[in-house]
Motif scaffolding. Structure first.
Motif, PDB file in Angstrom:
ATOM      1  N   TYR A 267      -0.459   4.472 -14.486  1.00  0.00           N
ATOM      2  CA  TYR A 267      -0.072   3.111 -14.881  1.00  0.00           C
ATOM      3  C   TYR A 267      -0.804   2.691 -16.152  1.00  0.00           C
ATOM      4  N   THR A 268      -2.106   2.940 -16.187  1.00  0.00           N
ATOM      5  CA  THR A 268      -2.875   2.490 -17.355  1.00  0.00           C
ATOM      6  C   THR A 268      -2.598   3.341 -18.585  1.00  0.00           C
ATOM      7  N   THR A 269      -2.210   4.611 -18.383  1.00  0.00           N
ATOM      8  CA  THR A 269      -1.965   5.447 -19.557  1.00  0.00           C
ATOM      9  C   THR A 269      -0.502   5.425 -19.975  1.00  0.00           C
ATOM     10  N   GLN A 270       0.428   5.141 -19.073  1.00  0.00           N
ATOM     11  CA  GLN A 270       1.856   5.217 -19.412  1.00  0.00           C
ATOM     12  C   GLN A 270       2.589   3.879 -19.301  1.00  0.00           C
ATOM     13  N   THR A 271       2.569   3.298 -18.130  1.00  0.00           N
ATOM     14  CA  THR A 271       3.435   2.138 -17.882  1.00  0.00           C
ATOM     15  C   THR A 271       3.147   0.995 -18.842  1.00  0.00           C
ATOM     16  N   ILE A 272       1.894   0.723 -19.073  1.00  0.00           N
ATOM     17  CA  ILE A 272       1.519  -0.395 -19.941  1.00  0.00           C
ATOM     18  C   ILE A 272       2.050  -0.170 -21.359  1.00  0.00           C
TER      19      ILE A 272
ATOM     20  N   LYS B 154       7.199   3.305 -18.443  1.00  0.00           N
ATOM     21  CA  LYS B 154       7.560   4.339 -17.451  1.00  0.00           C
ATOM     22  C   LYS B 154       6.730   4.123 -16.191  1.00  0.00           C
ATOM     23  N   TYR B 155       7.393   3.697 -15.133  1.00  0.00           N
ATOM     24  CA  TYR B 155       6.678   3.411 -13.894  1.00  0.00           C
ATOM     25  C   TYR B 155       6.133   4.680 -13.248  1.00  0.00           C
ATOM     26  N   CYS B 156       5.016   4.532 -12.563  1.00  0.00           N
ATOM     27  CA  CYS B 156       4.439   5.637 -11.791  1.00  0.00           C
ATOM     28  C   CYS B 156       5.233   5.826 -10.497  1.00  0.00           C
ATOM     29  N   ALA B 157       4.954   6.956  -9.827  1.00  0.00           N
ATOM     30  CA  ALA B 157       5.648   7.274  -8.579  1.00  0.00           C
ATOM     31  C   ALA B 157       5.421   6.192  -7.526  1.00  0.00           C
ATOM     32  N   HIS B 158       4.252   5.555  -7.547  1.00  0.00           N
ATOM     33  CA  HIS B 158       3.932   4.547  -6.523  1.00  0.00           C
ATOM     34  C   HIS B 158       4.842   3.322  -6.634  1.00  0.00           C
ATOM     35  N   ILE B 159       5.045   2.872  -7.860  1.00  0.00           N
ATOM     36  CA  ILE B 159       5.926   1.712  -8.064  1.00  0.00           C
ATOM     37  C   ILE B 159       7.369   2.098  -7.731  1.00  0.00           C
TER      38      ILE B 159
ATOM     39  N   GLN C 192       0.858  -1.177   0.000  1.00  0.00           N
ATOM     40  CA  GLN C 192       0.000   0.000   0.000  1.00  0.00           C
ATOM     41  C   GLN C 192       0.898   1.232   0.000  1.00  0.00           C
ATOM     42  N   VAL C 193       0.587   2.172  -0.904  1.00  0.00           N
ATOM     43  CA  VAL C 193       1.403   3.380  -1.030  1.00  0.00           C
ATOM     44  C   VAL C 193       0.519   4.589  -0.749  1.00  0.00           C
ATOM     45  N   THR C 194       0.912   5.391   0.222  1.00  0.00           N
ATOM     46  CA  THR C 194       0.112   6.534   0.652  1.00  0.00           C
ATOM     47  C   THR C 194       0.874   7.831   0.428  1.00  0.00           C
ATOM     48  N   ASP C 195       0.161   8.818  -0.092  1.00  0.00           N
ATOM     49  CA  ASP C 195       0.725  10.160  -0.218  1.00  0.00           C
ATOM     50  C   ASP C 195       0.342  10.939   1.037  1.00  0.00           C
ATOM     51  N   PRO C 196       1.320  11.277   1.893  1.00  0.00           N
ATOM     52  CA  PRO C 196       0.989  11.927   3.165  1.00  0.00           C
ATOM     53  C   PRO C 196       0.392  13.321   2.966  1.00  0.00           C
ATOM     54  N   LYS C 197       0.652  13.945   1.816  1.00  0.00           N
ATOM     55  CA  LYS C 197       0.135  15.285   1.555  1.00  0.00           C
ATOM     56  C   LYS C 197      -1.342  15.257   1.190  1.00  0.00           C
ATOM     57  N   SER C 198      -1.674  14.445   0.188  1.00  0.00           N
ATOM     58  CA  SER C 198      -3.055  14.420  -0.310  1.00  0.00           C
ATOM     59  C   SER C 198      -3.891  13.341   0.369  1.00  0.00           C
ATOM     60  N   GLY C 199      -3.236  12.384   1.015  1.00  0.00           N
ATOM     61  CA  GLY C 199      -3.951  11.264   1.620  1.00  0.00           C
ATOM     62  C   GLY C 199      -4.362  10.201   0.620  1.00  0.00           C
ATOM     63  N   SER C 200      -3.982  10.360  -0.645  1.00  0.00           N
ATOM     64  CA  SER C 200      -4.394   9.368  -1.648  1.00  0.00           C
ATOM     65  C   SER C 200      -3.625   8.064  -1.450  1.00  0.00           C
ATOM     66  N   GLU C 201      -4.297   6.955  -1.732  1.00  0.00           N
ATOM     67  CA  GLU C 201      -3.705   5.634  -1.535  1.00  0.00           C
ATOM     68  C   GLU C 201      -3.811   4.802  -2.801  1.00  0.00           C
ATOM     69  N   HIS C 202      -2.752   4.051  -3.076  1.00  0.00           N
ATOM     70  CA  HIS C 202      -2.775   3.129  -4.208  1.00  0.00           C
ATOM     71  C   HIS C 202      -2.193   1.798  -3.789  1.00  0.00           C
ATOM     72  N   VAL C 203      -2.606   0.767  -4.513  1.00  0.00           N
ATOM     73  CA  VAL C 203      -2.104  -0.578  -4.241  1.00  0.00           C
ATOM     74  C   VAL C 203      -1.162  -0.976  -5.376  1.00  0.00           C
ATOM     75  N   VAL C 204       0.020  -1.395  -5.001  1.00  0.00           N
ATOM     76  CA  VAL C 204       1.024  -1.846  -5.970  1.00  0.00           C
ATOM     77  C   VAL C 204       1.269  -3.341  -5.756  1.00  0.00           C
ATOM     78  N   TYR C 205       1.298  -4.074  -6.856  1.00  0.00           N
ATOM     79  CA  TYR C 205       1.593  -5.504  -6.781  1.00  0.00           C
ATOM     80  C   TYR C 205       2.866  -5.822  -7.546  1.00  0.00           C
ATOM     81  N   TYR C 206       3.618  -6.748  -6.998  1.00  0.00           N
ATOM     82  CA  TYR C 206       4.681  -7.372  -7.768  1.00  0.00           C
ATOM     83  C   TYR C 206       4.194  -8.760  -8.147  1.00  0.00           C
TER      84      TYR C 206
END
Ligand SMILES: [Zn+2]
Length: 97
Positions: free
Chosen positions: A71-76, A80-85, A40-54
């Motif tokens: 991820y869906t618009t770039q990484t695939i 280019k990985y997103c900040a969360h990964i 689980q990846v949390t942005d302490p500023k905005s409080g937004s959360e994302h789930v990253v899987y390996y």
């Protein structure tokens, strides 16, 4: 788990803004199974959360998966990985074990 080195992350092909953002995200390892590892990846500023899987059975770069829009618009499409990964990579590289 296939991790990039810090050099690859910082001098590589990723957006400097993603790398900067990754450095201030909070990463918690949730659980690990034979097939994947979840974070689980949390942005302490905005409080937004994302789930990253390996995903152990997938080929790079799609062995790392995130549920964010980047991820869906770039990484695939261009790997280019997103900040969360990137945040998970940085956190795992810093783990003492
Ligand atoms: Zn993401």
């Amino acid at each position: 788990m296939r991790l990039l080195s810090k050099d690859e992350i910082k001098k590589g092909k990723f957006m400097p803004t993603s790398v900067k953002r990754a450095e201030r995200l909070i990463v918690n390892k949730e659980y690990e199974t034979r097939r994947h590892v979840a974070f689980q990846v949390t942005d302490p500023k905005s409080g937004s959360e994302h789930v990253v899987y390996y995903k152990r059975e997938k080929e790079p770069p799609l062995d790392w998966v995130c549920d964010c829009e980047w991820y869906t618009t770039q990484t695939i499409h261009n790997g280019k990985y997103c900040a969360h990964i990137l945040a998970v990579h940085l956190a795992e590289l810093d783990r003492p074990d």
